[in-house]
Design an enzyme around this catalytic site. Structure first.
Site, short mmCIF file in Angstrom:
data_model
loop_
_atom_site.label_atom_id
_atom_site.label_comp_id
_atom_site.label_asym_id
_atom_site.label_seq_id
_atom_site.Cartn_x
_atom_site.Cartn_y
_atom_site.Cartn_z
N ALA A 92 -22.02 -10.09 -2.57
CA ALA A 92 -21.49 -10.25 -3.93
C ALA A 92 -20.07 -9.72 -4.09
O ALA A 92 -19.61 -9.54 -5.21
CB ALA A 92 -22.41 -9.54 -4.92
N ALA A 93 -19.37 -9.54 -2.98
CA ALA A 93 -18.02 -8.95 -3.08
C ALA A 93 -17.10 -9.79 -3.96
O ALA A 93 -16.35 -9.26 -4.78
CB ALA A 93 -17.42 -8.79 -1.69
N GLY A 94 -17.16 -11.11 -3.80
CA GLY A 94 -16.32 -11.98 -4.63
C GLY A 94 -16.70 -11.91 -6.09
O GLY A 94 -15.82 -11.94 -6.97
N ASP A 95 -17.99 -11.80 -6.38
CA ASP A 95 -18.43 -11.69 -7.77
C ASP A 95 -17.99 -10.37 -8.38
O ASP A 95 -17.57 -10.32 -9.55
CB ASP A 95 -19.95 -11.81 -7.85
CG ASP A 95 -20.44 -13.19 -7.46
OD1 ASP A 95 -19.68 -14.16 -7.64
OD2 ASP A 95 -21.58 -13.30 -6.97
#
Length: 308
Positions: free
Chosen positions: A250-253
């Site tokens: 979920a790094a991009g989120d």
């Protein structure tokens, strides 16, 4: 409650298998450790924005099942406005099957479930909420006709729109022209621009192409290479933070949610990017999607550790 950010997006329950390596076609990997966590791009970004200090309302669709009830209670506990969350009686909550290897790399399959119930007709019922928003945040894990409808409605209301076009797909100029912020990763940047983004020069060229399509700002996240952002007045590459990732799911989120939170708090763009970049790096050191979204104190402590 102030209505700073309205997120329109997906919610999933994540079923996670930690493996020594990602299986090849036909291969069974038998050493998995299983866990589950709340996820979905819309929900992840909502939670990240709320933990980073923004007042957030969420428009999503859950199943009327144990997963949906668990997610709803968690949103309330975090302080997210859940008044406009739809609960489907005949469709289960969306599910994501996630494999994560020892390097933190992942493969994901999503069964949308109740997310497909988020229709343009339901968005009409949320018009009052949207009309009071400072920023409307969107992704592409819900029906695309709904995304298009929200963009058109938000533009007609004169609202700032932030779009994270994930999962990646081709978009037309009409989808990009009304945007305040377009945030993409390497895959999405390449697909939208039709250009490779392997070198620094290519990243800059793709960013300029996307900016010319209409958004006020373009942000390209590049994983371990950092973040490149540009507007008509400035452009800059921001270095990645040196961490050892456990799970990059979920790094991009987290980056998108935290960036949105900083923008509605009127932070300078360079500072907002730096803060979101730190939050995303920190999130890769924790397993799970929403469990990995850091709060304000955790981000501050991380920045104190890793000042360049």
């Amino acid at each position: 409650m102030r209505n700073q950010i309205v997120v329109v997006g997906s919610s999933n329950i994540d079923l996670i298998a930690q493996l020594s390596h990602l299986p090849k076609p036909g291969e069974t990997v038998g050493d998995a450790a299983f866990s589950q966590a709340h996820g979905g791009k819309g929900a992840n970004q909502t939670v990240a924005a709320a933990r980073a200090g923004a007042e957030v309302s969420f428009i999503t669709s859950l199943g009327n099942d144990s997963f949906g009830q668990s997610m709803l209670q968690d949103f309330k506990r975090i302080g997210i406005n859940t008044d406009y969350i739809l609960q489907s009686k005949d469709t289960p909550t969306g599910t994501a099957l996630i494999w994560v290897d020892t390097r933190g790399e992942n493969s994901i399959a999503v069964a949308p479930g109740a997310n497909h119930k988020l229709s343009p007709q339901y968005i009409d019922e949320c018009r009052i909420l949207l009309s009071g928003a400072e920023l409307i945040l969107l992704q592409l894990e819900i029906p695309f006709e709904t995304v298009e409808y929200v963009i058109d409605l938000a533009a007609s209301l004169g609202k700032k729109i932030m779009l994270n076009p994930a999962p990646a797909r081709k978009l037309e100029r009409k989808h990009l022209k009304p945007l305040f912020n377009l945030t993409v990763n390497e895959t999405e940047a390449a697909m939208l621009s039709g250009m490779p983004v392997e070198t620094q020069e290519q990243v800059v060229e793709a960013g300029r192409y996307l900016l010319a399509m209409g958004p006020e700002m373009v942000v390209i996240t590049l994983g371990a290479r950092g973040v490149f952002y540009l507007t008509k007045r400035e452009q800059k590459m921001v270095e990645a933070y040196p961490v050892k990732p456990i799970d990059t799911t979920a790094a991009g989120d987290v980056f998108c949610g935290v960036l949105a939170s900083q923008m509605v708090q009127n932070k300078k763009l360079a500072d907002a990017i730096k803060y979101a970049n730190a939050a995303a790096a920190l999130s890769t050191t924790i397993l799970g999607a929403q469990p990995s979204a850091p709060n304000q104190q955790q981000i501050k402590d991380f920045l104190d550790q890793y000042e360049f």
